[in-house]
Structures are given as structure tokens and as C-alpha cells.
Design an enzyme around this catalytic site. Structure first.
Site, PDB file in Angstrom:
ATOM      1  N   SER A 113       0.820  -1.207   0.000  1.00  0.00           N
ATOM      2  CA  SER A 113       0.000   0.000   0.000  1.00  0.00           C
ATOM      3  C   SER A 113       0.857   1.263   0.000  1.00  0.00           C
ATOM      4  O   SER A 113       2.015   1.260   0.446  1.00  0.00           O
ATOM      5  CB  SER A 113      -0.915   0.020   1.225  1.00  0.00           C
ATOM      6  OG  SER A 113      -0.164   0.267   2.408  1.00  0.00           O
ATOM      7  N   GLU A 117       6.698  -0.299  -5.223  1.00  0.00           N
ATOM      8  CA  GLU A 117       5.581  -0.510  -6.152  1.00  0.00           C
ATOM      9  C   GLU A 117       4.328  -0.496  -5.293  1.00  0.00           C
ATOM     10  O   GLU A 117       4.055  -1.436  -4.559  1.00  0.00           O
ATOM     11  CB  GLU A 117       5.747  -1.835  -6.898  1.00  0.00           C
ATOM     12  CG  GLU A 117       4.808  -1.964  -8.087  1.00  0.00           C
ATOM     13  CD  GLU A 117       3.622  -2.846  -7.783  1.00  0.00           C
ATOM     14  OE1 GLU A 117       2.518  -2.278  -7.610  1.00  0.00           O
ATOM     15  OE2 GLU A 117       3.770  -4.066  -7.727  1.00  0.00           O
ATOM     16  N   CYS A 163      -2.963  -4.643  -8.181  1.00  0.00           N
ATOM     17  CA  CYS A 163      -2.577  -3.230  -8.142  1.00  0.00           C
ATOM     18  C   CYS A 163      -2.805  -2.526  -9.472  1.00  0.00           C
ATOM     19  O   CYS A 163      -3.036  -1.313  -9.501  1.00  0.00           O
ATOM     20  CB  CYS A 163      -1.116  -3.097  -7.712  1.00  0.00           C
ATOM     21  SG  CYS A 163       0.036  -3.994  -8.769  1.00  0.00           S
TER      22      CYS A 163
END
Length: 484
Positions: free
Chosen positions: A231, A252, A286
């Protein structure tokens, strides 16, 4: 069905079942039943892993690139050989359908193999000298040192594979800290590297309390590189810890991917790709497409067809039924988050066209594939990543307005567009702000290409040559003549 294995940590070449800080249960999200237990590392065990990585680093860094490549290539071969069993463990722990888990595993083998090949390709470069007193100037990429690798649960093979292969190919030793909810998946991957010949200490794997472990490992003097996937909020915290020690950091982080769909797009191909990709892994991706911005001329038809196809998805326990096309969410907290989001619907927040509720079942963390029509650009759904099986669909009249909405957030991981208009394609490719932009498809991740974002989606890239270079530092050697 694959028997669930005993979960062990790897420290200095030794597999350890006993966690110094105790154990925690591993839960099947489709049944809510315990699969087994996961050991929790103590600070003493973390220190042992750090010492092992620090001791192993000089020897592994000095190993010729061709030999590192041979070992890593063998690891990729083992992943392919063991893929069916590894994929079944992924399905048990994480819930995704077997076909998706198998694709993740075999795709990870390709990624490992590509990054391993970089070990023999990255030889540096010669720089022309400016004066006759100089003999040579060469630039090399040196392994940076012990690397700490932190990965989440949603892709328990792919995400560790990127980090492990990049670090090991570059000559770095490493400590992998995967998610405690999917430990056996990561363990199966690590065993492939160990069985391929990665020496003791060059690869370590620990589990436990995320906050304690991340702080302990990142602030340790031995650590020279940190790579995190997760996150945005946690990424900022870990980045701050790494910055205090001037340690390299690759992040990332979250995304909230827009999809701009032009009126000229091939409708059948586009709708099939959008529905299939949106609900892959129950939207817990994601780079999952979430904000669908659709030309007004095809908007009503798109919403209706999207909702109809989402209702046809088979939701259930993929470990018991291979015909299931969407599995559970990862844990009860994700279901609660979806229900909270649905409670905000209505008015400018959007209309629930299909889904919108948990799946009634005896057990499991299931939520219906959900389609929301016409949420305003400033609604919660359009501004916060749902990380679940929820799609928001918004009409637009002008392509520039669609781009403005797409670029209105601080996220910038992936963006997509579908159009048959060549000029529109070039405009969207250049205007959409993201680390990865795909036109007329959703495949932004491949072994050869960089994977990473901008803004609150992080910085740095994994896979591609960038996935190797991220574990190196640049060194210049300039040699002058010993005498005039």
C-alpha cells in the site's frame, strides 16, 4: 489436491519450523478453515538472517555472472516443473482460481529466467577518453549489498520472483519477507532457488509481525537495499526508514487504473477484455482496471453488457471447483471494506447496477462482482482504490475530459485505453499519466519490460533490465598512464 506443507523459515541455509516469536494460523479464505501455522521470527532470528546475508554477500557477488545465470535458470526450470503443485498451494492460501494461479507461476518462471540472463549480459561500458594521458574509462554496475524484500499476498509467486531474481542476478544476497497469509507459496518458490544451488545465506526467508520485521531489517547496518510492494501508506513509512540510512528504495505501491474507451473501439473485444481483467483475482490487483471512462455514444450499452457478463461469473471455492472464475477476497477485512464502500452509494456516488453485496455462503470471504454506474469524478469510488471486485463506469463527451479525469489522482501505476482511431491512440499514449500505459489490451507486465509507477504509486521499476539495475550501483574506473 496438494497437501498443505509445513511452513518453515530459511535462515543461513537452514530450514526452521520454530518461530522465536510464536506462530500464527494460515487461513483458507474460501472456507475460513486453518490450513496450518506460520512461524513468527524473533529479533534474534532476524539478526541471524542479517548476519547470514552479510556473510554470504561477498562470495555471491564475486560469483561469475555466467554461474549466477546457470543457477537462476535452473531455479526457473524447477518452478516450471513444480508449477501445478505450487499453483494449488496458491489457490488454497490466496483463493484465486487454479488457472490464474498456474499462469502466475509459469509466468514467474519466465521472469526469473529473463532476469537471470541479465547476470551475463550486463558487462558495463567503456567511455571514450578526453586526453592522451588517460588509458581507459570504464563504467560497471556493482551489486549494492544485502537486500530486504517485502511482498504482499495478492501475487505470492510473481512478486517475490521479481525481487529474488533481480537481486540474485545482480549479485546481492537477500532476505525475503512475504505475507504471512501466503507463506507456503513463497516457501515453495524459495525452495526452487535453494534446490537450484543458491548458496546458504545468499537467500533467506522470514515471516512474522510486519511492522517489527520491516523496521528491524531496514534499519540494520547490513542492509543496503529495500524493495517493497504494498500500500501507498506503508510504502511511505518504509521509504522514510530507508531514507534515514541513505539506503536504496524501490516501491511498487497502490493504483487506481483508468480505462478510456473510445466510440471506435471494437466493442465485443473490449467488453470481454474489461470484464475478464477487472474481476481477475477478485479485483485484488494493483494494476486492476477500476475507473472505466466510456464515450457517451456507447455508454449505456457498455454498462448493460458489463453488468450482464459480471453476473455470469462463477464465484466460489476454487480449491474445490476448477470451474470457478472468481474466488474469495483475502480476508474478512476486505469484505468489510467492500460493504462500507457500497454503503456510500447513491446520488453522485453512483448507482449499483449489479452485485453490491457479500455472497451468501456458509463460509468464505466472498463478494459479488459489482458494477457502479455514473459515479462522479470526486466520489469515493473514483478517488480511492477499492482493491476488490468493483468497477465504476463514467460517460465522457470529449476525449480531453476523459484524460483529465484519468489523470486527476496522485496514483500513476497503470492506465489503459481502447480505440481503433490511430490519432486517438497516439494522443492517449502520450497524455495518460502512468508508469505503464497499454492501448487495446491489459498486459502491462512482461519479463522484458519495466513494471512501476509514478506519484503515489511509487518509484523505481522491477522486471526488465531495470529489475536488475535496481540492485546495483554505478562505479567508474578511470585509468591514467603511469608515466608521461
Amino acid at each position: 489436491m496438494t497437501t498443505y506443507p509445513q511452513v518453515e523459515m530459511l535462515i543461513g541455509g537452514e530450514w526452521i519450523a520454530d518461530g522465536g516469536a510464536g506462530t500464527m494460523p494460515v487461513i483458507n479464505p474460501a472456507t475460513e478453515q486453518a490450513l496450518g501455522t506460520c512461524p513468527k521470527a524473533s529479533t534474534e532470528q532476524l539478526d541471524a538472517a542479517l548476519a547470514a546475508a552479510e556473510e554470504a554477500f561477498p562470495k555471491w557477488a564475486a560469483t561469475p555472472g555466467a554461474e549466477r545465470h546457470r543457477i537462476i535458470k535452473r531455479a526457473a526450470e524447477l518452478v516450471r516443473e513444480r508449477a501445478p503443485d505450487i499453483a494449488r498451494i496458491v489457490t488454497l492460501e490466496e483463493g484465486k482460481p487454479h488457472a490464474q494461479a498456474l499462469g502466475e507461476t509459469t509466468g514467474s518462471a519466465d521472469l526469473i529466467e529473463f532476469l537471470g540472463e541479465e547476470a551475463k549480459r550486463q558487462g558495463g561500458r567503456l567511455v571514450p577518453v578526453r586526453g592522451s594521458h588517460l588509458l581507459e574509462q570504464r563504467v560497471t554496475q556493482e551489486p549494492i549489498g544485502p537486500a530486504m524484500l517485502f511482498t504482499p499476498w495478492n501475487f505470492p509467486i510473481n512478486l517475490p520472483a521479481k525481487k529474488l531474481a533481480g537481486a540474485l542476478a545482480a549479485g546481492c544476497s537477500c532476505i525475503l519477507k512475504p505475507a504471512e497469509t501466503t507463506p507456503a507459496s513463497a516457501q515453495a518458490l524459495v525452495r526452487c532457488f535453494v534446490d537450484a544451488g543458491v548458496p546458504a545465506g545468499a537467500i533467506n526467508c522470514v515471516y512474522g509481525d510486519p511492522a517489527m520485521i520491516s523496521e528491524h531489517l531496514i534499519t540494520a547496518p547490513a542492509t543496503r537495499k529495500v524493495s517493497f510492494t504494498g500500500s501507498t501508506a506503508v510504502g511511505k513509512q518504509l521509504g522514510a526508514l530507508a531514507a534515514q540510512g541513505l539506503k536504496r528504495f524501490t516501491a511498487e505501491l497502490g493504483g487506481h487504473a483508468p480505462v478510456v474507451i473510445g466510440e471506435s473501439a471494437d466493442f465485443e473485444r473490449t467488453i470481454a477484455a474489461c470484464v475478464g481483467t477487472k474481476f481477475r483475482n477478485a479485483g485484488q490487483v494493483c494494476v486492476s482496471p477500476t475507473r472505466f471512462l466510456v464515450a457517451r455514444g456507447i455508454y449505456d450499452r457498455f454498462v448493460a453488457e458489463f453488468a450482464a457478463r459480471s453476473k455470469d461469473l462463477k464465484v466460489g471455492d476454487a480449491s474445490a471447483d476448477e470451474s470457478v472464475t472468481m474466488g474469495p477476497l483475502a480476508h474478512a477485512g476486505r469484505v468489510a471494506a467492500m460493504e462500507e464502500l457500497m454503503g456510500a452509494m447513491g446520488g453522485t456516488n453512483g448507482e449499483i447496477v449489479s452485485g453490491g453485496a457479500r455472497v451468501e455462503s456458509p463460509s468464505g470471504f466472498f463478494f459479488q462482482p459489482t458494477v457502479i454506474a455514473n459515479p462522479s469524478p470526486d466520489s469515493r469510488l473514483m478517488r480511492e482504490e477499492p482493491f476488490g471486485p468493483v468497477a465504476g463506469i463514467v460517460p465522457y463527451d470529449d476525449i480531453a475530459d476523459a484524460v483529465q479525469i484519468a489523470n486527476s489522482l496522485r496514483y500513476g501505476l497503470a492506465a489503459y485505453a481502447f480505440t481503433a482511431d490511430l490519432d486517438e491512440s497516439h494522443y492517449l499514449g502520450g497524455s495518460l499519466r502512468a508508469g505503464m500505459v497499454a492501448i487495446n489490451h491489459f498486459a502491462v507486465g512482461s519479463p522484458e519490460t519495466p513494471f512501476g509507477g509514478t506519484g503515489d504509486s511509487g518509484f523505481g521499476s522491477e522486471s526488465g533490465v531495470e529489475g536488475y539495475l535496481g540492485y546495483t550501483e554505478t562505479k567508474l574506473v578511470s585509468v591514467a598512464k603511469s608515466a608521461p
